[in-house]
Structure formats: structure tokens, C-alpha cells
Design a protein around this motif. Sequence first.
Motif, PDB file in Angstrom:
ATOM      1  N   PRO A 198     -43.718   9.631 -18.452  1.00 47.69           N
ATOM      2  CA  PRO A 198     -42.711   8.854 -17.722  1.00 47.69           C
ATOM      3  C   PRO A 198     -41.543   9.728 -17.269  1.00 47.69           C
ATOM      4  O   PRO A 198     -41.191  10.715 -17.945  1.00 47.69           O
ATOM      5  N   GLU A 201     -38.378   9.244 -17.324  1.00 43.24           N
ATOM      6  CA  GLU A 201     -37.243   9.342 -18.247  1.00 43.24           C
ATOM      7  C   GLU A 201     -37.509  10.341 -19.368  1.00 43.24           C
ATOM      8  O   GLU A 201     -36.592  10.979 -19.879  1.00 43.24           O
ATOM      9  N   ARG A 202     -38.784  10.504 -19.750  1.00 44.62           N
ATOM     10  CA  ARG A 202     -39.116  11.510 -20.767  1.00 44.62           C
ATOM     11  C   ARG A 202     -39.004  12.911 -20.180  1.00 44.62           C
ATOM     12  O   ARG A 202     -38.519  13.836 -20.833  1.00 44.62           O
TER      13      ARG A 202
END
Length: 408
Positions: free
Chosen positions: A329, A331-332
Amino acid sequence: MSAVISTEDRITVHRPPSAEQTASLVERVHQIGPVLREYAIAADRNRLLPRESVEALESADVWRISALKRYGGHEGGASMLLEVARAVGYYDPAAAWCLVISNGSVMLANRFGDDLLDEVFANGPIKAASIFAQPQGTATPHGDGWQITGKWPFASNSGNSDWALGILFIKDNESAPSQQIGFVLMRRDEFEIQDTWFTIGMRGSGSNTMVAENLWVPKNRVITFEQLMGNGPEQDPHATFGRRLTPHLTMSTTIQSTALGAAYAALDYTTDLSAKRPVTYTHYKKQVDSGAFVQNLGAASIKVDGARLLLERAAAEIDAVAAGTIPMPLERRARHRAGIGHAGHVLVDAVNDLCWLHGTAAFAENSLLGRMWRDINTGTRHASIAAPMGYELHGNGMTGTTYISTKL
């Protein structure tokens, strides 16, 4: 040129190399370490990695970390390259930088079509260079191929490369509202190198400027930004492991390993001499007699360890994700970019602390500590790993605001 490999004969790998394989390569690096450290001085002086260093790395079998198994490579992931480059950086950060850029560039090349890779790797793994920041050239349709013109500065390892990638604008449709960004793959005899790399640190990386003028290449040598940097291969159940690695995050994580290795070298250098050097203008005959020195040395050591943990965390997740078909993802990715940048920030702080502890001798021209200080301060400012950008990307992910960069 060897015959084209059939689809059935192309080896597909589903997971990263074992920890034992990585440890074996790291051990081989330490065996050639004295050679790398000896020629690091020449690399710094001549602004180019010497032949002796290139050949030493060849003997350690580390240039082919990112090459696919089907072409005789290790098909290593982020953790393998991180650990090996950290070991190389302990002896010569510039050599580690070239090693990361070469293997990272091969990782990017792995996203081109199989027919082209069969040609590029016809004689086995290659050394490579790449520029994937701002487009610095154009690809214009010409017959059955493309006409390439471009100038790509800061092309680390270009002098040792067999092939190189350059980012450019694809002018395939003049009526399009905006030009498409893509990449060209060029053979070493198809571009010139201008001697433009004059810096105080990472001098041995030879990060000069690649220049191509009216170069014709076949159609399969140019691909779009999305094909090379997108997550299509990361979702492909038939793709081999080396193609599923997320390109930008892998490159950013492993580039920072050069400063990590240099910081450990600086730490050992300062520690080893502390029982022999006095604290000037004090009664301390040895630095280790000073409680303040010992305390601050311990603090610097933990800073370096903290940076290592952040980079190992990123590398481990990159490899774990590449072993599956669900992309990481955004955000990771953004969190890891912040961790990578923070690691660099901490390493700069740690080596600054070590220079304070060691004394002004650190800034003698022939000081190993001084050279590590210059290389760390230069390398950690690379645009892909600079802390301020990483922090803001992470903040974007935390707040749901628009990411300031699409290169995640």
C-alpha cells in the motif's frame, strides 16, 4: 549473441534468496575488504572507481545480485543488496554506491520485455547505470524504432556500465495534452560520458553525465514510466521475483546502505583509536578515560544501529511483498520512505558526533574518518533518500493528503 530463450526455459523464482546465501556473499566481501579500502583512496582522488576495485567486487560475485536467475544472476531482493552493500560501504562507500546503482539499474531493466532481456543478458549478468529522476531527453518515432537525444547528469557507475537507462519524454503523439514519460535502455557504446562529477564526497562513484545525440534504437528499447515503475508486475502471478520488486522503494532503501556501512567504519575507527589518543587541553591521557567520551560514543553507536533497523525493516517488507501478488500500500511505502530518510539524517548526526569525539584530526585530508564524513554527508542528500521529502510523504499518508511525489 546466444539464441533466444524459450518461455518454457525461462526460470521463474518465487521468493528471495536465503539468509545463508546473503551471508555467504557478505563473507566474500569481507575477504576482499582490504583491497577495497586500499583503492578507496585512489577512487576518491581520481573521481572514479579503479579497475582493481571493480575486479575485486567481480571476484566476490556481487555485481550480479539483481540479475534474474534465468540469466545467471542471484535474483536477490532488497535485503540481500542492503546487507552486501553495507559490507562494501564499510571499506569504500563509493564502491558500495556503484554496486547499488548497478544492481538497482539491473532491477529496473528487468521490467523490459523478455525478448530484449534475452539480448541484454545474452552473455550473462551485466553492470549498469540509470537516471530515473527528471526527464532529461526525448524519444521520437523514427522508422521501426526511436530517435534518442538526451543528457543525463549524475549517472553513477556509468563508466563501468555495459548498459544504462535514461528517463525521457516519449514524443509519440504530438497532439497529446502532455508528453508521456518513459525510459530508454542504451548500450555503453551508444552514449558518451562527460566528465562533470566534481564534489567533496562520494567522489569515487564517478557520477558523470551520459549524453546521447540522435541515437537510433529499436522499438523494444523504450518503455513507459508505468511499465517500468508501476505495480503491474507486482500483481502478476506469473512474474518472477526479481520483476515484482517495487522499483523506487528498493532503490531508495539500498542506496542508504552505503552510508550505513560508512558509519560503522567511522564508529570502529573512532573506537579503536580512543585508547591511544588523549583529550587535548585536559588531563586525560586517553580518550577512554573520559566518562563523557565513553557515554557519547555509546550514544553514537546506538544511532547507527537505529538507522540499520529502519533500513532492515523496509528491505524485509519489500522482499515479503515481492514474494506475493498484492502490492505494498502507498501509505506503507511512504512510511518506509520516511524511515529511509530518517536513517540518513541519524547517520549524519552520528558521524558528526564521532568527529567531535575524535578531534580535529578527523578533518585531515588522509583521515579515513574524514572521508567517511564527506561520503555520508554527500550520499544522504540524494533526492531519493533525503529526509525532508520522506517525512512529508509519510505525513501525506497519515493525513490522507495528496502525495507530493508519484514515485513511491
